[in-house]
Motif scaffolding. Structure first.
Motif, PDB file in Angstrom:
ATOM      1  N   UNK A 447       0.883  -1.300   0.114  1.00 15.23           N
ATOM      2  CA  UNK A 447       0.042  -0.253  -0.026  1.00 15.23           C
ATOM      3  C   UNK A 447       0.826   1.232   0.066  1.00 15.23           C
ATOM      4  N   UNK A 448       1.760   1.322   0.888  1.00 11.69           N
ATOM      5  CA  UNK A 448       2.587   2.424   1.017  1.00 11.69           C
ATOM      6  C   UNK A 448       3.439   2.651  -0.120  1.00 11.69           C
ATOM      7  N   UNK A 449       4.242   1.790  -0.537  1.00 17.43           N
ATOM      8  CA  UNK A 449       5.332   1.812  -1.630  1.00 17.43           C
ATOM      9  C   UNK A 449       4.926   1.551  -3.061  1.00 17.43           C
ATOM     10  N   UNK A 450       3.480   1.100  -3.220  1.00 17.45           N
ATOM     11  CA  UNK A 450       2.913   1.045  -4.487  1.00 17.45           C
ATOM     12  C   UNK A 450       3.615  -0.021  -5.302  1.00 17.45           C
ATOM     13  N   UNK A 451       3.578  -1.282  -4.785  1.00 17.05           N
ATOM     14  CA  UNK A 451       3.996  -2.502  -5.564  1.00 17.05           C
ATOM     15  C   UNK A 451       3.237  -3.725  -5.202  1.00 17.05           C
ATOM     16  N   UNK A 452       3.896  -4.567  -5.955  1.00  9.18           N
ATOM     17  CA  UNK A 452       3.223  -5.985  -5.965  1.00  9.18           C
ATOM     18  C   UNK A 452       4.078  -6.962  -4.965  1.00  9.18           C
ATOM     19  N   UNK A 453       3.426  -8.123  -4.557  1.00 10.13           N
ATOM     20  CA  UNK A 453       4.382  -9.112  -3.696  1.00 10.13           C
ATOM     21  C   UNK A 453       5.613  -9.192  -4.243  1.00 10.13           C
ATOM     22  N   UNK A 454       5.809  -9.547  -5.543  1.00 12.61           N
ATOM     23  CA  UNK A 454       6.969 -10.061  -5.979  1.00 12.61           C
ATOM     24  C   UNK A 454       8.026  -9.057  -5.685  1.00 12.61           C
ATOM     25  N   UNK A 455       7.438  -7.817  -6.131  1.00  9.44           N
ATOM     26  CA  UNK A 455       8.644  -6.635  -5.971  1.00  9.44           C
ATOM     27  C   UNK A 455       8.973  -6.483  -4.484  1.00  9.44           C
ATOM     28  N   UNK A 456       8.003  -6.514  -3.726  1.00 12.63           N
ATOM     29  CA  UNK A 456       8.474  -6.403  -2.364  1.00 12.63           C
ATOM     30  C   UNK A 456       9.264  -7.639  -1.725  1.00 12.63           C
ATOM     31  N   UNK A 481      13.313   8.503   0.190  1.00  9.81           N
ATOM     32  CA  UNK A 481      14.626   8.464  -0.728  1.00  9.81           C
ATOM     33  C   UNK A 481      14.383   7.935  -1.951  1.00  9.81           C
ATOM     34  N   UNK A 482      13.316   7.236  -2.307  1.00  7.59           N
ATOM     35  CA  UNK A 482      12.801   6.497  -3.510  1.00  7.59           C
ATOM     36  C   UNK A 482      11.485   6.775  -3.905  1.00  7.59           C
ATOM     37  N   UNK A 483      11.347   6.600  -5.392  1.00 10.98           N
ATOM     38  CA  UNK A 483       9.940   6.684  -5.905  1.00 10.98           C
ATOM     39  C   UNK A 483       9.783   5.509  -6.796  1.00 10.98           C
ATOM     40  N   UNK A 484       8.606   4.799  -6.734  1.00 14.33           N
ATOM     41  CA  UNK A 484       8.551   3.638  -7.729  1.00 14.33           C
ATOM     42  C   UNK A 484       7.787   4.087  -8.921  1.00 14.33           C
ATOM     43  N   UNK A 487       4.535   5.450  -8.471  1.00 11.31           N
ATOM     44  CA  UNK A 487       4.762   7.043  -7.936  1.00 11.31           C
ATOM     45  C   UNK A 487       4.781   8.070  -9.209  1.00 11.31           C
ATOM     46  N   UNK A 488       5.741   7.547 -10.066  1.00 11.36           N
ATOM     47  CA  UNK A 488       5.778   8.439 -11.269  1.00 11.36           C
ATOM     48  C   UNK A 488       4.458   8.810 -11.917  1.00 11.36           C
ATOM     49  N   UNK A 489       3.945   7.562 -12.231  1.00  7.03           N
ATOM     50  CA  UNK A 489       2.833   7.481 -12.944  1.00  7.03           C
ATOM     51  C   UNK A 489       1.658   8.193 -12.304  1.00  7.03           C
ATOM     52  N   UNK A 490       1.422   8.305 -11.015  1.00  2.00           N
ATOM     53  CA  UNK A 490       0.437   8.939 -10.344  1.00  2.00           C
ATOM     54  C   UNK A 490       0.527  10.440 -10.558  1.00  2.00           C
ATOM     55  N   UNK A 491       1.967  11.127 -10.280  1.00  9.87           N
ATOM     56  CA  UNK A 491       2.224  12.322 -10.768  1.00  9.87           C
ATOM     57  C   UNK A 491       1.632  12.848 -12.120  1.00  9.87           C
ATOM     58  N   UNK A 492       2.057  12.086 -13.047  1.00  6.91           N
ATOM     59  CA  UNK A 492       1.509  12.378 -14.424  1.00  6.91           C
ATOM     60  C   UNK A 492       0.134  12.516 -14.520  1.00  6.91           C
ATOM     61  N   UNK A 493      -0.320  11.559 -13.854  1.00 12.18           N
ATOM     62  CA  UNK A 493      -1.962  11.469 -13.874  1.00 12.18           C
ATOM     63  C   UNK A 493      -2.582  12.725 -13.258  1.00 12.18           C
ATOM     64  N   UNK A 494      -2.123  13.200 -12.105  1.00 13.48           N
ATOM     65  CA  UNK A 494      -2.579  14.305 -11.405  1.00 13.48           C
ATOM     66  C   UNK A 494      -2.250  15.418 -12.440  1.00 13.48           C
ATOM     67  N   UNK A 495      -1.060  15.535 -13.138  1.00 11.51           N
ATOM     68  CA  UNK A 495      -0.714  16.750 -13.747  1.00 11.51           C
ATOM     69  C   UNK A 495      -1.319  16.826 -15.019  1.00 11.51           C
ATOM     70  N   UNK A 496      -2.402  15.686 -15.330  1.00 10.73           N
ATOM     71  CA  UNK A 496      -3.112  15.587 -16.864  1.00 10.73           C
ATOM     72  C   UNK A 496      -2.289  15.004 -17.834  1.00 10.73           C
ATOM     73  N   UNK A 497      -1.225  14.332 -17.585  1.00  6.90           N
ATOM     74  CA  UNK A 497      -0.467  13.875 -18.733  1.00  6.90           C
ATOM     75  C   UNK A 497      -0.486  12.261 -18.426  1.00  6.90           C
TER      76      UNK A 497
END
Length: 542
Positions: A447-456, A481-484, A487-497
């Protein structure tokens, strides 16, 4: 005993014969529960009404006995005689209260009780001629020296005495826990005494509390009484401290020792304590929930076992359990488990969770932005989930429920809002009220780091996610320290991109920013933010 002495009989054998008993029958508080006592015969000898004798008889084991209105077990009564020299000198009678094993002092005179003369002879009830004197050396018991007891918690003592002392003033109303008020004086007395025994075992290292001559120090007895007065947190803290206490049985304990110590005759109390302690000592994973606004100490914030009802609500909301506990604590929703709610200090009058009320706004294509993505993009860490959901549940932040296209039906992943500025304002002026020491479940990382079980699992294996128990503080540090990729995708979505995932992945790879590990798309925050800044400036397009 006093009447027999004043009528010139040297011992209790005469009374035994008058009652039709064997002349060698023993007399003590404990002995009176082992054989039938004829109140009419005793009343006739003393010239009293039988009703007066019936009112003070204890009754017979194995059931509960009646100690002046308090229903307790006969094991609480001792066989030895104990006296307070000062009280005996001033008032000339034996207190019934001294017959209780738990008392090693006289509460009124605050003097240690003695059960032996200075010559070593044990005091007994059989020799009536020696009511005031030692049967061996003739010493006057009223003149014996006994140390005074230092009572550091007079309030706890007064509370304990109202439960059991026949002479106590019971007009005072005590502010004990609501859930305890349905129990009788005898049951609360038993809870305190059994707690005190285990506390004393823990402090002294003794292995067996079921011995006839056990002594509970006054400070320990009053500590147990205070823990009940400070229900539930004080009681839970005490229960944690005695978790490893060993009772007489050598078999492995399957329950908390306090539950095992409650007599079988008090089944209602036994099951109640079992349920209350299950919040902390239940089977399964336990996590420590901490809230900086709490006035309790670290010791009073025990690891919590989550009841099924709480797990179910956390799953429905799609939030980590610690965030749901935060909603209970701040009064946004009612905790479905009364014991846990009481431990958290949550309001019992908070509204019940009602997600069905949002179904009226359900649509296949909701307008606005996903609240989940919006909150994550508003700040790097310490996201104020409780503040956002409090506004949603109160109706202050309007949301629409979108029918899930995937497998997830969790509330957090299905709500959209057009009130984007209000969410940004909440995230700007609020941050998580939880303590960084709050422990989280391993699944909460997704939930917090936005990833699947395999990545975790991969990040856990590489050490990027620390081994052992996880806390919110660790997660917040990782978020800073990090962005997944998410996270990048969410920022672009909120920016309308908003971008197609495959195309975005390819472009990120071409941009030159490197992953922290080849198998997982997680990047240094400064690199990811530089990549996003190029979009904001219109330098970069996909």
């Amino acid at each position: 005993m006093r009447a027999t002495c004043e009528n010139g009989f040297p011992d209790m054998r005469a009374v035994n014969l008058m009652l039709g008993c064997s002349s060698d029958k023993q007399w003590s508080h404990s002995a009176l529960t082992k054989r039938p006592i004829d109140p009419v015969a005793i009343a006739t000898m003393l010239g009293l009404e039988p009703e007066r004798i019936e009112a003070i008889l204890y009754g017979m084991r194995p059931g509960l006995i009646n100690f002046f209105g308090a229903k307790i077990t006969s094991f609480n009564l001792g066989g030895a005689r104990k006296v307070s020299p000062t009280h005996l000198k001033l008032h000339g009678y034996q207190k019934a209260l001294w017959g209780l094993r738990c008392f090693s002092f006289d509460p009124e005179k605050r003097e240690e009780l003695i059960d032996r003369c200075d010559c070593g002879r044990r005091l007994l009830f059989g020799q009536t001629a020696a009511f005031f004197t030692c049967t061996k050396c003739g010493a006057d018991l009223r003149e014996l020296k006994s140390p005074m007891v230092d009572i550091i918690d007079g309030t706890a003592l007064d509370f304990f005495l109202t439960l059991i002392d026949p002479c106590a003033d019971r007009s005072r109303r005590w502010n004990i826990g609501e859930s305890l008020r349905r129990f009788s004086r005898g049951e609360i007395f038993t809870l305190i005494v059994e707690s005190a025994k285990l506390l004393n075992l823990q402090m002294t290292g003794r292995k067996d509390k079921r011995v006839n001559d056990y002594t509970i120090p006054p400070a320990v007895l009053l500590k147990a009484a205070r823990s009940v007065l400070h229900w539930p947190n004080g009681f839970i803290e005490m229960a944690i401290s005695i978790e490893d206490s060993k009772i007489a049985s050598s078999t492995r304990q399957k329950t908390h020792p306090l539950v095992a110590s409650i007599p079988l005759q008090l089944q209602d109390l036994k099951w109640f304590i079992r349920k209350e302690l299950n919040v902390v000592f239940g089977k399964g994973q336990r996590l420590r929930f901490r809230h900086p606004t709490s006035t309790t100490s670290q010791a009073e914030d025990p690891p919590i076992f989550f009841p099924k009802t709480v797990k179910s609500q956390a799953k429905s909301l799609g939030l980590p359990r610690c965030e749901v506990l935060n909603l209970y604590k701040v009064g946004s929703i009612q905790c479905p488990d009364a014991s846990l709610g009481s431990l958290l200090g949550a309001s019992p009058n908070a509204p019940a969770l009602d997600l069905e009320s949002f179904r009226s706004s359900e649509t296949k294509k909701a307008q606005g932005l996903p609240v989940f993505e919006l909150v994550h993009s508003c700040r790097p860490s310490r996201h104020p989930w409780a503040s956002v959901y409090q506004a949603i549940l109160k109706g202050e932040l309007k949301v629409a429920l979108q029918t899930s296209k995937g497998s997830s039906t969790r509330f957090s992943k299905c709500i959209f809002t057009k009130e984007i500025d209000q969410v940004r304002e909440i995230c700007q002026y609020h941050e998580s009220a939880l303590s960084p020491d709050t422990q989280i479940h391993l699944d909460d990382v997704m939930f917090y780091l936005r990833m699947c079980r395999t990545s975790r699992a991969i990040l856990r294996g590489t050490g990027l996610i620390p081994p052992g128990k996880l806390t919110l503080g660790m997660i917040w540090e990782l978020q800073l320290r990090y962005m997944t990729f998410q996270d990048i995708s969410s920022h672009l979505l909120v920016m309308g991109m908003n971008q197609y995932p495959n195309i975005l992945m390819e472009d990120i790879d071409k941009s030159g920013i490197s992953r922290m590990t080849p198998e997982v798309r997680i990047y240094k925050r400064e690199d990811a933010e530089a990549y996003l800044a190029a979009f904001k400036l219109g330098v970069r397009y996909v």
